[in-house]
Design a protein around this motif. Structure first.
Motif, PDB file in Angstrom:
ATOM      1  N   PHE A  13     -16.689 -23.204 -29.877  1.00 36.53           N
ATOM      2  CA  PHE A  13     -17.404 -23.549 -31.491  1.00 36.53           C
ATOM      3  C   PHE A  13     -16.107 -23.120 -32.202  1.00 36.53           C
ATOM      4  N   LYS A  14     -14.893 -22.924 -31.635  1.00 32.59           N
ATOM      5  CA  LYS A  14     -14.110 -22.958 -33.225  1.00 32.59           C
ATOM      6  C   LYS A  14     -13.052 -24.665 -33.436  1.00 32.59           C
ATOM      7  N   PRO A  15     -12.574 -24.947 -32.332  1.00 40.60           N
ATOM      8  CA  PRO A  15     -11.994 -25.625 -32.448  1.00 40.60           C
ATOM      9  C   PRO A  15     -13.041 -26.319 -32.994  1.00 40.60           C
ATOM     10  N   VAL A  20     -15.900 -30.479 -36.858  1.00 42.15           N
ATOM     11  CA  VAL A  20     -16.498 -31.059 -38.041  1.00 42.15           C
ATOM     12  C   VAL A  20     -17.169 -29.416 -38.673  1.00 42.15           C
ATOM     13  N   PRO A  21     -17.316 -29.242 -39.726  1.00 40.82           N
ATOM     14  CA  PRO A  21     -17.387 -27.690 -40.524  1.00 40.82           C
ATOM     15  C   PRO A  21     -18.189 -28.166 -40.702  1.00 40.82           C
ATOM     16  N   THR A  47     -25.293 -32.554 -34.926  1.00 45.85           N
ATOM     17  CA  THR A  47     -24.099 -32.480 -35.187  1.00 45.85           C
ATOM     18  C   THR A  47     -22.809 -31.973 -34.241  1.00 45.85           C
ATOM     19  N   LEU A  48     -23.810 -31.372 -33.254  1.00 47.35           N
ATOM     20  CA  LEU A  48     -22.939 -30.766 -32.071  1.00 47.35           C
ATOM     21  C   LEU A  48     -22.232 -32.250 -31.190  1.00 47.35           C
ATOM     22  N   ASN A  49     -23.071 -33.327 -30.988  1.00 45.02           N
ATOM     23  CA  ASN A  49     -22.416 -34.673 -30.750  1.00 45.02           C
ATOM     24  C   ASN A  49     -21.700 -34.906 -31.467  1.00 45.02           C
ATOM     25  N   GLN A  50     -22.112 -34.350 -32.936  1.00 47.82           N
ATOM     26  CA  GLN A  50     -20.257 -35.732 -33.838  1.00 47.82           C
ATOM     27  C   GLN A  50     -19.436 -35.431 -33.309  1.00 47.82           C
TER      28      GLN A  50
END
Length: 303
Positions: A13-15, A20-21, A47-50
């Motif tokens: 999740f960090k990168p 995508v903040p 948003t995860l997909n993006q």
């Protein structure tokens, strides 16, 4: 997952948040403190997909209209990797390793298979679609991502009774076709399936003991597993759709090396094999895939 799948070890999740903040607000902690998201929240999944598509597949832009199917990227990538294995293991009489072209039946508003296949393998794609809103969305993704412009061409299917007819043209040659067919036979069955999936997600979330401190009430109003009717159901369901695909494939056997299609319901395989045997398919394969606890498969045949 497939050994070549970029997502086989889970999400870093960090990168992804750095890319995508907006993803940060949806990240929650499991009981063991590992980060995840609420997969019953459609906005979180999109948003995860993006983030995944921008970080791993170098897209500048990706979005879909509200209410359209939001695909799980890891599972879609698995299908692509197994097709690569299928092509590598056959003496292809259509195309070459450096000039592989695939036909995506029902490319959707998300264009996920061409995105993954073109980035990982450099393949070119033709994407067919019957829904004009989906076509517009997919074309916007192409227009806003220069790396896709030379790899994906869209064609509208104008006849809802056809699958390959009206899409495959006289001079086309495809190494493979792929398809994520509508699984359900009617809207009631589709809605029941959606409810089962959401109920399972809620139970899994309770088992994991996930916690969240920042999810907004607006975000949690949305449920995952959206989709338009042509994405989710058709008369006769998955079995009837694949039967039609098998019948039509005979007309294009000299233009396609491998026909493939996801099969959601294992019980449909027996009838599919009977149909393929009846039309004298030269080779038939069932390729099994596993993503976590989910077991899926696709059927492949050639003449």
């Amino acid at each position: 997952m497939h050994a070549n799948n970029l997502h086989k070890d889970g999400y870093d999740f960090k990168p992804l948040i750095k890319t995508v903040p907006e993803l940060a607000v949806f990240v929650i902690n499991q009981a063991d403190r590992r980060p995840t998201i609420d997969f019953s929240n459609a906005l979180a999944v999109k948003t995860l997909n993006q983030a995944l598509l921008k970080y791993h597949y170098q897209l500048r832009y990706w979005d879909i209209p509200a209410g359209y199917l939001c695909p799980p990227v890891p599972g879609r990538a698995d299908y692509i990797h197994h097709i690569a294995d299928l092509l590598a293991g056959s003496n292809s009489k259509v195309g070459t390793p450096n000039d592989i072209v695939g036909l995506d039946i029902g490319v959707g508003a998300n264009a996920i298979y061409p995105i993954v296949g073109s980035h990982i393998y450099g393949w070119k794609f033709v994407g067919s679609e019957i829904n004009p809103v989906s076509l517009t969305s997919a074309q916007t993704i192409i227009d806003k991502n220069p790396n896709l412009k030379s790899h994906l061409t869209l064609r509208q299917q104008l006849n809802a009774d056809n699958i390959f007819k009206g899409v495959i043209q006289a001079n086309d040659v495809f190494s493979f076709t792929l398809c994520n067919p509508p699984f359900h036979a009617n809207v009631q069955e589709a809605n029941a399936g959606t409810q089962r999936k959401n109920n399972n997600l809620v139970r899994n979330k309770q088992k994991r003991g996930t916690t969240s401190h920042s999810l907004s009430s607006q975000a949690t109003k949305h449920l995952n597993f959206a989709g338009q009717h042509n994405e989710l159901w058709c008369k006769g369901g998955e079995a009837a759709f694949i039967h039609k695909m098998i019948i039509e494939s005979q007309d294009f056997k000299n233009q396609v090396r491998w026909f493939t299609c996801l099969v959601s319901k294992k019980d449909n395989l027996k009838g599919i094999y009977q149909q393929l045997t009846a039309i004298n398919a030269h080779e038939i394969k069932t390729i099994n895939m596993s993503q976590g606890n989910k077991i899926s498969r696709f059927i492949a045949w050639c003449f």
